[in-house]
Design an enzyme around this catalytic site. Structure first.
Site, PDB file in Angstrom:
ATOM      1  N   ILE A  87       0.865  -1.183   0.000  1.00 41.46           N
ATOM      2  CA  ILE A  87       0.000   0.000   0.000  1.00 41.46           C
ATOM      3  C   ILE A  87       0.898   1.229   0.000  1.00 41.46           C
ATOM      4  O   ILE A  87       1.558   1.518   1.009  1.00 41.46           O
ATOM      5  CB  ILE A  87      -0.925   0.015   1.247  1.00 41.46           C
ATOM      6  CG1 ILE A  87      -1.729  -1.293   1.341  1.00 41.46           C
ATOM      7  CG2 ILE A  87      -1.869   1.219   1.202  1.00 41.46           C
ATOM      8  CD1 ILE A  87      -2.440  -1.488   2.682  1.00 41.46           C
ATOM      9  N   GLU A  89       4.131  -8.001   2.857  1.00 39.76           N
ATOM     10  CA  GLU A  89       4.428  -8.943   3.933  1.00 39.76           C
ATOM     11  C   GLU A  89       4.066  -8.358   5.288  1.00 39.76           C
ATOM     12  O   GLU A  89       3.477  -9.021   6.148  1.00 39.76           O
ATOM     13  CB  GLU A  89       5.925  -9.296   3.953  1.00 39.76           C
ATOM     14  CG  GLU A  89       6.441  -9.934   2.679  1.00 39.76           C
ATOM     15  CD  GLU A  89       6.967  -8.907   1.674  1.00 39.76           C
ATOM     16  OE1 GLU A  89       6.298  -7.868   1.463  1.00 39.76           O
ATOM     17  OE2 GLU A  89       8.024  -9.145   1.099  1.00 39.76           O
ATOM     18  N   CYS A 134      12.050  -7.592   1.370  1.00 33.75           N
ATOM     19  CA  CYS A 134      13.032  -6.556   1.703  1.00 33.75           C
ATOM     20  C   CYS A 134      13.569  -6.799   3.120  1.00 33.75           C
ATOM     21  O   CYS A 134      13.012  -7.582   3.906  1.00 33.75           O
ATOM     22  CB  CYS A 134      12.411  -5.163   1.591  1.00 33.75           C
ATOM     23  SG  CYS A 134      11.359  -4.712   2.979  1.00 33.75           S
TER      24      CYS A 134
HETATM   25  N1  THU Z   1       7.492  -4.245  -1.753  1.00 33.31           N
HETATM   26  C1  THU Z   1       6.809  -5.158  -1.019  1.00 33.31           C
HETATM   27  O1  THU Z   1       5.589  -5.074  -0.884  1.00 33.31           O
HETATM   28  N2  THU Z   1       7.509  -6.161  -0.438  1.00 33.31           N
HETATM   29  C2  THU Z   1       8.863  -6.308  -0.518  1.00 33.31           C
HETATM   30  O2  THU Z   1       9.429  -7.170   0.135  1.00 33.31           O
HETATM   31  C3  THU Z   1       9.634  -5.441  -1.392  1.00 33.31           C
HETATM   32  C4  THU Z   1       8.915  -4.269  -1.945  1.00 33.31           C
HETATM   33  C5  THU Z   1       6.743  -3.134  -2.367  1.00 33.31           C
HETATM   34  C6  THU Z   1       7.033  -1.794  -1.746  1.00 33.31           C
HETATM   35  C7  THU Z   1       6.655  -0.865  -2.884  1.00 33.31           C
HETATM   36  O3  THU Z   1       5.265  -0.603  -2.804  1.00 33.31           O
HETATM   37  C8  THU Z   1       6.939  -1.670  -4.134  1.00 33.31           C
HETATM   38  O4  THU Z   1       7.082  -3.014  -3.717  1.00 33.31           O
HETATM   39  C9  THU Z   1       8.176  -1.248  -4.871  1.00 33.31           C
HETATM   40  O5  THU Z   1       9.252  -1.173  -4.029  1.00 33.31           O
END
Ligand code: THU
Length: 128
Positions: free
Chosen positions: A45, A57, A92
């Site tokens: 989001i 996550e 991440c």
């Molecule tokens: N993002 C995630 O939802 N999970 C991760 O582990 C890595 C990145 C999302 C954050 C952002 O909205 C988009 O991916 C691009 O970075």
């Protein structure tokens, strides 16, 4: 891959449909399997104030914890900038740390074609 994890991954792909990602155009879905069998899903989001965005996550984990769940078996993650979710979307560092708050070392991280343990993706994790 075990069928239950394939199903969990497919739920993560489905959860990505709710992704609010107008800035990155990168949709992420997560499906968190609790040890009692319940599943919480989440999506990323984003926000116009960029740092306020949250990953899929953490959305799933915070939903579960806020409902009283703390014992987790696995989380599936599906992320893509297109309709193809076949490439692995690794969590991440911030999300790995949040997983380590609640997940045991054998907590499983299910990606499109591979499963890792939390210990493999975040060795020597910080604990107070
Ligand atoms: N993002 C995630 O939802 N999970 C991760 O582990 C890595 C990145 C999302 C954050 C952002 O909205 C988009 O991916 C691009 O970075």
């Amino acid at each position: 891959m075990e069928e239950k994890y394939t199903k969990l991954f497919n739920m993560a792909v489905k959860a990505s449909e709710s992704s609010y990602s107008p800035y990155s155009q990168f949709r992420v879905g997560a499906a968190l399997l609790c040890k009692d069998g319940t599943i919480y899903t989440g999506c990323n989001i984003e926000n116009a104030a960029y740092p306020l965005g949250v990953c899929a996550e953490r959305t799933a984990i915070f939903k579960a914890v806020s409902e009283g769940k703390r014992d987790f078996e696995a989380i599936a993650i599906a992320g893509s900038g297109s309709d193809d979710f076949s490439s692995s979307c690794y969590p991440c560092g911030a999300c790995r740390q949040v997983m380590s708050e609640f997940g045991e070392n054998d907590f499983k991280i299910v990606l499109s074609d591979n499963i890792f343990t939390l210990e493999e993706l975040l060795p020597y994790s910080f604990k107070l």
